[in-house]
Design a protein around this motif. Structure first.
Motif, PDB file in Angstrom:
ATOM      1  N   PHE B 257      57.313  67.386  44.124  1.00 30.50           N
ATOM      2  CA  PHE B 257      58.739  67.715  44.052  1.00 30.50           C
ATOM      3  C   PHE B 257      59.149  67.673  42.591  1.00 30.50           C
ATOM      4  CE2 PHE B 257      60.371  68.046  48.301  1.00 30.50           C
ATOM      5  CZ  PHE B 257      59.448  67.374  49.088  1.00 30.50           C
ATOM      6  N   GLY B 258      59.759  68.737  42.120  1.00 29.40           N
ATOM      7  CA  GLY B 258      60.076  68.815  40.705  1.00 29.40           C
ATOM      8  C   GLY B 258      61.550  68.589  40.432  1.00 29.40           C
ATOM      9  N   THR B 259      61.856  68.378  39.156  1.00 26.41           N
ATOM     10  CA  THR B 259      63.244  68.252  38.760  1.00 26.41           C
ATOM     11  C   THR B 259      63.410  68.813  37.363  1.00 26.41           C
ATOM     12  OG1 THR B 259      65.111  66.727  38.505  1.00 26.41           O
ATOM     13  CG2 THR B 259      62.955  65.920  37.852  1.00 26.41           C
ATOM     14  N   ALA B 264      57.836  75.497  40.249  1.00 24.99           N
ATOM     15  CA  ALA B 264      56.942  76.156  41.208  1.00 24.99           C
ATOM     16  C   ALA B 264      55.870  76.970  40.516  1.00 24.99           C
ATOM     17  CB  ALA B 264      57.762  77.051  42.139  1.00 24.99           C
ATOM     18  N   SER B 265      56.195  77.552  39.375  1.00 19.81           N
ATOM     19  CA  SER B 265      55.221  78.410  38.714  1.00 19.81           C
ATOM     20  C   SER B 265      54.013  77.625  38.225  1.00 19.81           C
ATOM     21  CB  SER B 265      55.871  79.124  37.524  1.00 19.81           C
ATOM     22  OG  SER B 265      56.341  78.162  36.592  1.00 19.81           O
ATOM     23  N   VAL B 271      53.888  72.931  44.821  1.00 15.83           N
ATOM     24  CA  VAL B 271      55.254  72.486  44.585  1.00 15.83           C
ATOM     25  C   VAL B 271      56.108  72.852  45.789  1.00 15.83           C
ATOM     26  CG1 VAL B 271      57.294  72.772  43.147  1.00 15.83           C
ATOM     27  CG2 VAL B 271      55.029  72.705  42.098  1.00 15.83           C
ATOM     28  N   VAL B 272      56.721  71.847  46.381  1.00 15.32           N
ATOM     29  CA  VAL B 272      57.544  72.090  47.566  1.00 15.32           C
ATOM     30  C   VAL B 272      58.897  72.649  47.150  1.00 15.32           C
ATOM     31  CG1 VAL B 272      58.648  71.053  49.571  1.00 15.32           C
ATOM     32  CG2 VAL B 272      56.415  70.237  48.805  1.00 15.32           C
ATOM     33  N   SER B 273      59.544  71.932  46.254  1.00 10.74           N
ATOM     34  CA  SER B 273      60.853  72.377  45.773  1.00 10.74           C
ATOM     35  C   SER B 273      61.119  71.718  44.441  1.00 10.74           C
ATOM     36  CB  SER B 273      61.957  72.001  46.772  1.00 10.74           C
ATOM     37  OG  SER B 273      62.078  70.593  46.843  1.00 10.74           O
ATOM     38  N   SER B 274      62.098  72.243  43.745  1.00  6.95           N
ATOM     39  CA  SER B 274      62.492  71.637  42.476  1.00  6.95           C
ATOM     40  C   SER B 274      63.996  71.541  42.426  1.00  6.95           C
ATOM     41  CB  SER B 274      62.032  72.482  41.284  1.00  6.95           C
ATOM     42  OG  SER B 274      60.664  72.743  41.344  1.00  6.95           O
ATOM     43  N   LYS B 316      56.417  80.097  47.997  1.00  6.96           N
ATOM     44  CA  LYS B 316      54.981  80.204  48.250  1.00  6.96           C
ATOM     45  C   LYS B 316      54.443  78.988  48.996  1.00  6.96           C
ATOM     46  CE  LYS B 316      53.547  83.371  44.664  1.00  6.96           C
ATOM     47  NZ  LYS B 316      54.601  83.342  43.630  1.00  6.96           N
ATOM     48  N   TYR B 317      55.276  78.006  49.183  1.00  9.10           N
ATOM     49  CA  TYR B 317      54.795  76.813  49.893  1.00  9.10           C
ATOM     50  C   TYR B 317      55.361  76.826  51.305  1.00  9.10           C
ATOM     51  CZ  TYR B 317      53.695  72.039  51.074  1.00  9.10           C
ATOM     52  OH  TYR B 317      53.185  70.919  51.699  1.00  9.10           O
TER      53      TYR B 317
END
Lengths: 396, 343, 310
Positions: B257-259, B264-265, B271-274, B316-317
């Motif tokens: 999970f990004g922030t 995602a790239s 990566v599920v979501s950011s 894409k996930y």
């Protein structure tokens, strides 16, 4: 000793060698700058604009000069520390840690005694800085003198320890608790007492008292190294531990003292970084060089360019400070990242150090063949022979 | 003789090496632009400076602000100068002072470590507007804007989803330093995970580790590996050093999970979501205020509710519908103000 | 704390530690060879940075990891030529020239990174190779035999370098040249050439270390090494110029980092002590320094450029 004086005398006899001695340094600078120009061209920047931006940013006008001097002050102190250590044949690459420790000691002192008047507090915090750095220099010095632990190893490790201790202290016991704590506490101290701020000595610039202190210290150390018996002892110990011991000199104590003084110089530099800062706090971002800005390493380079002589180091520190200040201006003006300056520094160091060879070669040919193998430059852990000889070049 | 030849030869070699290396630039990608030109002449140009502690392509903290300000350069008629990688605070101070004395209208000090500089300099340049993020204090000064990201909101949503989708129920959270939006995010994430566990009646392990550096990629990667070895199958973290951790997630087939930026790239399959920061709305507000001669005195917060933050799901996930639904529900709850995210 | 002393956690910690130690070990082994021949190279960190970037860039553009590692080694070789030329042929002051190379590598690697790579993407890294049969050994199997190939290479090189130094003619020459170059010269050993070769080996290994670090992280970043190269140099002294000692130091250092991270992730180290805990690896090394008996002294000619005759 005789080798050195023979070299000194002959430098004046042979104009070619004289030229090499005096011209090698600027020539290598020019060579590196040319390479830098090539790099800038390929990066899509106009090197003329680039260098112009650097020069203007660093030297054009009193404000720029002041900024350069301020940037140079800690560098000068580190360089002076290097000169002292090298004299005794000890390579102090612990500048980074000693800067941090000096800054911490100074900050702690100022925060503990905020009500003292400036005339007392400022010298006190500088002394505290010196003490902090001295301790951090004494440790590897003693390790080397008494336990034969190589100083490169111990100083590198102590640098790491110092940075983490600094991070811990600034984020923990020494942190400014009056901050808005919703977002966590920034690793910085409380605002330092006004009485501890280094006063600006030239109006409308950044030039603060610390610059003067650095220059005075540098002169003082020159006197110490070249005009006192202690300085002579340092050199003797540096040239040959065994001979010095045989001559009755307290070798171990001298070596430790050399590193202690070296550390103390860097410690004062650390205090300058804190008390001459714009933010008037000791602050870091947690990274290895967030506080020091790599002054601990750059100071070594400054010392090299100053031929390991504290007085020449004043000039080289100023030029180096200009390079750093100019590097920021370069980025703003042309978009060339400041890393360009770092790479350029490296190139300049390499060129200067390489051209030493030419000087040394020419000097070696003047030594009488009868001297035999003893006439070899007795290199060492840190540079000595060629740069001791260079020291005599700058020795007024 | 021998020496001369060797020396010459090696000098040529060195020069060639350097020339080759730099010649590679000729075919290389272009760098980030620094100077921008005005497009709409009817509004006077505003000189904006951005000072940031990491690179403008760091896929995280700095890039979010850089992209935002660059996107406004045409519509708001801005001249933008960028000083990136300014992690040495004392040098950043010099640069900020430079910009201030050179008549820049807005100086964005993008990094909590710059606070003390702003506090000290702003009073000296009352006609320059200083924007400081991400710690939310204006020091009571009339020419300081503070901005922050309520990253705990997105953290909560993602932590909630993470706890639901984790099979091992062990989460790995890699923080840099316990301050600013990084700390908020981590706290929010942990809170969200605990909330999911409470409502779903299961246990979740969600320790956070702070590596102590915003910039040490290796340490972040090691941190992620440590969590993975402790059976964490969902990872998250904040700061520009997370790319190391994302690499580990990718290599070990864990999810991330990004922030701060749409990550995602970096690892499209993992990566599920950011939680994406969008600084544009608050920047516009600041610029408008500056043009109206108000140089500060306000604090701006971006959050899920005001479009400053949004959760960007990686197409894409393949995320399970129930988890995604739960996440969306949390987003709307927070937006409506039904949930107060603990800090 | 009981969580830590479980089978799986201990295994994982040691495995992480070995993976962490590998880049240090590779660089330190290279530096050992160079220093045994009498040449100090403080530019290791710069070389590691340049090769890490080269490895990354090649992997990014070609997707071929093997090729990328070769390029990393190649960069090490090029820098080896430069270093050898400066230190051995030009007899420049080794400590200082090393710092120059470090600064150059630091700046240039980031310049290249900024200009050649738009938005950085991670590369697909090496997969761990489980050694059949051995990896089934309880505890030990998981610790030692599930690493990537570069980690195996690093540890395999320890006995190889030991053998070369102690049992081959080449190794003997290296040692001779590092102890007493004048004597070696007088019996016909080409001091300059041996030092060149030793430095080249050292720098190629430094290049390999940079590649290994890049493979560990999966992406490049400004100052990726964070001064790791200097630690590698320090480890040479710690290991008393013996590959086995160097290995011990690298593993100790890697273990310290891994254990601290593990304890933080298990909650054993509270957040408040997080920063103080980060001092552990360096402090442990310094303490270990004092306890290890200083039986071995450095190569007598270390750092002294050799000049034949007067």
């Amino acid at each position: 000793m005789s080798r050195v004086s023979v070299a000194a005398a002959s430098a004046w006899r042979d104009p070619r060698r004289f030229l090499l001695s005096w011209v090698a340094l600027p020539l290598s600078l020019v060579a590196a700058l040319l390479l830098g120009a090539v790099m800038m061209l390929v990066l899509g920047a106009n090197p003329i604009n680039g260098y112009n931006a650097m020069i203007v940013g660093a030297f054009d006008g009193s404000y720029a000069l002041g900024s350069t001097a301020v940037q140079a002050a800690p560098l000068l102190l580190v360089a002076v520390g290097i000169c002292v250590a090298f004299r005794a044949n000890v390579f102090n690459i612990g500048g980074e840690g000693q800067l941090a420790m000096g800054g911490l000691a100074g900050s702690a002192t100022a925060l503990a005694l905020p009500h003292l008047p400036s005339i007392v507090l400022i010298p006190l915090v500088l002394l505290a800085g010196a003490a902090g750095g001295a301790v951090w220099g004494a440790i590897p010095g003693a390790f080397k003198a008494y336990f034969n632990v190589n100083e490169i190893l111990s100083t590198i490790m102590l640098n790491l320890v110092a940075v983490q201790v600094m991070n811990w202290l600034l984020a923990g016991p020494m942190v400014d608790k009056t901050q808005n704590s919703t977002y966590g506490l920034i690793p910085e101290t409380r605002l330092l007492p006004r009485n501890s701020w280094l006063p600006i000595i030239v109006p409308n610039t950044q030039l603060h008292l610390g610059v003067l202190v650095a220059v005075l210290v540098s002169v003082g150390v020159w006197v110490l190294l070249y005009r006192t018996s202690f300085g002579f002892r340092l050199q003797a110990v540096g040239l040959s531990r065994d001979a010095s011991r045989y001559a009755g000199m307290p070798v171990k104590r001298t070596m430790t003292l050399a590193m202690t003084i070296s550390g103390a110089m860097c410690g004062i530099g650390g205090a300058l970084l804190v008390f001459g800062s714009i933010s008037h706090r000791m602050v870091t971002d947690g990274s290895l060089t967030g506080f020091t800005g790599s002054d601990g390493f750059n100071g070594i380079v400054v010392a090299l360019f100053g031929a390991l002589n504290p007085l020449w180091s004043i000039i080289s520190a100023f030029l180096f400070g200009g390079m750093i200040v100019g590097g920021d201006a370069l980025q703003v003006a042309t978009g060339v990242p400041a890393d360009m300056v770092t790479a350029l520094e490296g190139l300049v160091v390499v060129f200067v150090v390489s051209l030493e060879y030419m000087r040394r070669r020419s000097r070696a040919t003047s030594v009488s063949p009868a001297a035999g193998p003893k006439a070899q430059p007795s290199g060492l852990d840190p540079p000595q022979a060629p740069l001791v000889a260079a020291g005599e070049r700058g020795d007024p | 003789m021998h020496m001369n030849l060797a020396r010459r030869g090696a000098l040529v070699l060195a020069a060639a090496g350097i020339a080759l290396g730099t010649a590679a630039f000729a075919g290389g990608a272009s760098a980030t632009t620094v100077h921008s030109h005005s497009v709409t002449p009817h509004v006077s140009a505003l000189k904006v400076a951005l000072i940031a502690p990491s690179a403008t392509n760091d896929l995280a903290f700095t890039q979010s602000m850089y992209a935002a300000i660059e996107s406004l350069k045409g519509s708001e008629n801005l001249q933008i100068s960028v000083s990136s990688n300014e992690y040495v605070v004392s040098q950043a101070a010099n640069i900020i002072q430079e910009y201030a004395s050179k008549g820049y209208n807005l100086i964005i000090a993008h990094g909590s470590q710059y606070g003390s500089i702003i506090e000290s300099l702003a009073p000296k340049y009352p006609h320059v507007s200083f924007a400081w993020g991400t710690a939310g204090a204006t020091f009571g000064l009339k020419n300081v804007f503070a901005y922050e990201a309520a990253s705990n909101e997105g953290g909560y949503v993602q932590g909630y989803m993470a706890a639901l989708m984790s099979k091992s129920k062990v989460l790995g959270i890699c923080g840099p330093i316990q301050t600013g939006d990084a700390k908020l995010y981590v706290d929010g994430f942990v809170a969200g995970a605990k909330a999911a566990a409470a409502s779903g009646k299961f246990k979740v392990t969600s320790h956070a580790v702070y590596t102590g550096s915003f910039s040490d990629n290796s340490l972040m990667a090691s941190c992620a590996k440590t969590f993975v070895s402790n059976h964490a199958d969902v990872l998250t973290g904040s700061s520009q050093s997370v790319v190391g951790a994302i690499g580990v997630a990718k290599a070990d087939h864990k999810v991330w999970f990004g922030t701060q930026w749409n990550q995602a790239s970096i690892a499209p399959g993992n990566v599920v979501s950011s939680q994406v920061y969008n600084w544009v709305p608050i920047l516009k507000q600041m610029i408008t205020a500056i043009r109206a001669k108000t140089y500060g005195g306000a604090t701006y917060v971006i959050g899920l509710g005001n479009g400053g933050e949004r959760i960007s799901f990686n197409t894409k996930y393949k995320l399970s519908a129930s988890v995604k639904a739960a996440g969306l529900k949390m987003i709307s709850q927070i937006t409506l103000g039904n949930i107060t995210v603990p800090q | 704390m009981s969580h830590f002393f479980t089978y799986s956690v201990l295994t994982a910690t040691v495995a992480t530690a070995l993976g962490l130690a590998a880049p240090f070990l590779l660089a330190a082994l290279g530096e050992t060879v160079g220093q045994r021949s009498g040449v100090i190279n403080l530019g290791v960190d710069g070389i590691m940075l340049l090769s890490a970037f080269a490895t990354y860039f090649t992997a990014l553009r070609t997707g071929n990891l093997f090729y990328a590692i070769l390029v990393g080694m190649g960069v090490g070789a090029v820098m080896g030529v430069v270093t050898a030329f400066i230190s051995v042929t030009l007899k420049a002051e080794q400590g200082i020239s090393g710092i120059g190379i470090y600064l150059f590598g630091l700046g240039f690697s980031d310049l290249l990174f900024i200009k050649l790579v738009g938005t950085p993407l991670p590369i697909s890294t090496l997969n761990p190779i489980n050694i059949p049969l051995l990896d089934r050994i309880p505890a030990v199997g998981g610790m030692f035999f599930k690493q990537t190939i570069l980690v195996y290479l690093a540890f395999v090189l320890v006995p190889v370098v030991t053998f070369v130094l102690n049992r081959t003619t080449f190794g003997m020459k290296i040692r001779a040249v590092g102890e007493n170059p004048a004597a070696a010269d007088s019996v016909g050993v080409n001091v300059v050439r041996i030092r060149w070769e030793a430095v080249l080996i050292g720098c190629v290994l430094a290049g390999l270390a940079g590649a290994a670090l890049l493979m560990f992280d999966g992406i490049f970043q400004e100052n990726l090494t964070q001064a790791e190269g200097f630690i590698a140099v320090a480890l040479v002294y710690f290991g008393a110029w013996r590959p086995v000692g160097v290995m011990g130091g690298s593993v100790l250092y890697g273990l310290a980092i891994a254990v601290v991270l593990e304890w933080k992730s298990l909650g054993i180290i509270p957040l408040s002590a997080s920063d103080l805990a980060a001092t552990a690896p360096a402090v442990i090394t310094v303490l270990a320094l004092l306890t290890v008996a200083r039986r071995f002294r450095q190569p007598a000619a270390l750092g002294k450029p050799y000049e034949r005759g007067g």
